[in-house]
Design an enzyme around this catalytic site. Structure first.
Site, PDB file in Angstrom:
ATOM      1  N   ASP A  80      29.418  34.275  41.684  1.00 45.03           N
ATOM      2  CA  ASP A  80      28.965  32.933  41.320  1.00 45.03           C
ATOM      3  C   ASP A  80      28.527  32.929  39.862  1.00 45.03           C
ATOM      4  OD1 ASP A  80      26.604  34.361  41.722  1.00 45.03           O
ATOM      5  OD2 ASP A  80      25.543  32.689  42.654  1.00 45.03           O
ATOM      6  N   TYR A  82      26.560  32.687  36.244  1.00 43.21           N
ATOM      7  CA  TYR A  82      25.248  33.105  35.762  1.00 43.21           C
ATOM      8  C   TYR A  82      24.256  31.958  35.977  1.00 43.21           C
ATOM      9  CZ  TYR A  82      27.723  36.875  33.289  1.00 43.21           C
ATOM     10  OH  TYR A  82      28.485  37.968  32.968  1.00 43.21           O
ATOM     11  N   PHE A  93      32.037  36.366  34.465  1.00 37.17           N
ATOM     12  CA  PHE A  93      31.563  37.444  33.594  1.00 37.17           C
ATOM     13  C   PHE A  93      31.385  37.027  32.133  1.00 37.17           C
ATOM     14  CE2 PHE A  93      33.640  39.860  37.075  1.00 37.17           C
ATOM     15  CZ  PHE A  93      32.537  40.566  37.524  1.00 37.17           C
ATOM     16  N   HIS A 202      31.605  47.218  41.591  1.00 40.31           N
ATOM     17  CA  HIS A 202      31.200  46.130  40.703  1.00 40.31           C
ATOM     18  C   HIS A 202      30.620  46.703  39.412  1.00 40.31           C
ATOM     19  CE1 HIS A 202      29.068  42.516  39.324  1.00 40.31           C
ATOM     20  NE2 HIS A 202      29.890  41.839  40.101  1.00 40.31           N
TER      21      HIS A 202
END
Length: 235
Positions: A80, A82, A93, A202
């Site tokens: 989701d 930031y 990202f 991740h």
């Protein structure tokens, strides 16, 4: 792209008044009339009355505007947006110019340096990747300020699952980069006989040393693209 003010103003939204890049509109238009999406619009409208929502309305669908379906070569999946002020701008990202680079992106830049020798940029803006055919897609496209995953389970995942399915069906030889368990779960939506799936931990500081560092996904992706005659990504 779809305009959030239009979304939240008109709960009876139909495919006829959604503005989205044409190649995406052709494969996703029916989604905007489905009950889950209209319920999602209702939810976001209620949220906006009481909360600050990220990213800003015009940026929610930036991934689609920067990377039309016809140009998709690579897909990187996030979770989701930031949830800090000024950070989210519709690309997973990525953060706008002038915003401090988040920890996960710092680790992405570190892996990029270790893999291809590319020094980390001062900016965390990844629009250049998106413009080259890297769809930077979060599976949930909005979030409440300072409340990670606050818009999970409201319908976005259904929508973005359809995006992944459309790419899998309509395209060939796309490289799907799935970092972390959340992204890896989406592999079932991808036809692996016609696409390449790369998985790793991740890039979060909590898991980067558990298999993200050393994955060499940037060089692997470019080698795959070269083999099928496509221009590699200028990471």
């Amino acid at each position: 792209m779809i305009l959030l003010p239009l979304m939240v103003k008109n709960l009876q939204m139909t495919r006829n008044n959604v503005e989205i890049e044409e190649s995406w509109k052709q494969v996703l238009s029916e989604e905007f009339d489905k009950p889950y999406f209209l319920k999602l619009v209702d939810f976001i409208k209620a949220e906006k009355k009481q909360q600050i929502i990220y990213p800003p309305g015009p940026k929610i669908f930036s991934a689609f505007a920067h990377t039309p379906l016809s140009k998709v070569k690579v897909v990187i999946l996030g979770q989701d947006p930031y949830h800090g002020e000024g950070q989210a701008h519709g690309l997973c990202f990525s953060v706008p110019d002038g915003i401090a680079i988040p920890p996960s992106l710092k680790n992405i830049y570190q892996e990029l340096k270790d893999d291809l020798g590319i020094e980390a940029r001062k900016s965390g803006n990844l629009e250049n990747w998106a413009d080259q055919g890297v769809l930077l897609l979060n599976t949930t496209l909005t979030v409440r300020r300072a409340a990670p995953a606050s818009h999970a389970g409201q319908g976005w995942e259904t929508f973005t699952d359809e995006v992944i399915k459309a790419i899998s069906l309509k395209k060939n030889d796309v490289v799907f980069i799935l970092w972390g368990n959340h992204a890896k779960k989406k592999q079932v939506l991808i036809n692996t006989t016609k696409h390449v799936v790369l998985t790793a931990a991740h890039p979060s500081p909590l898991s980067a040393y558990a298999g993200f560092f050393g994955c060499k996904h940037f060089s692997k992706t470019n080698n795959i693209l070269k083999k099928i005659g496509l221009e590699p990504i200028r990471w």
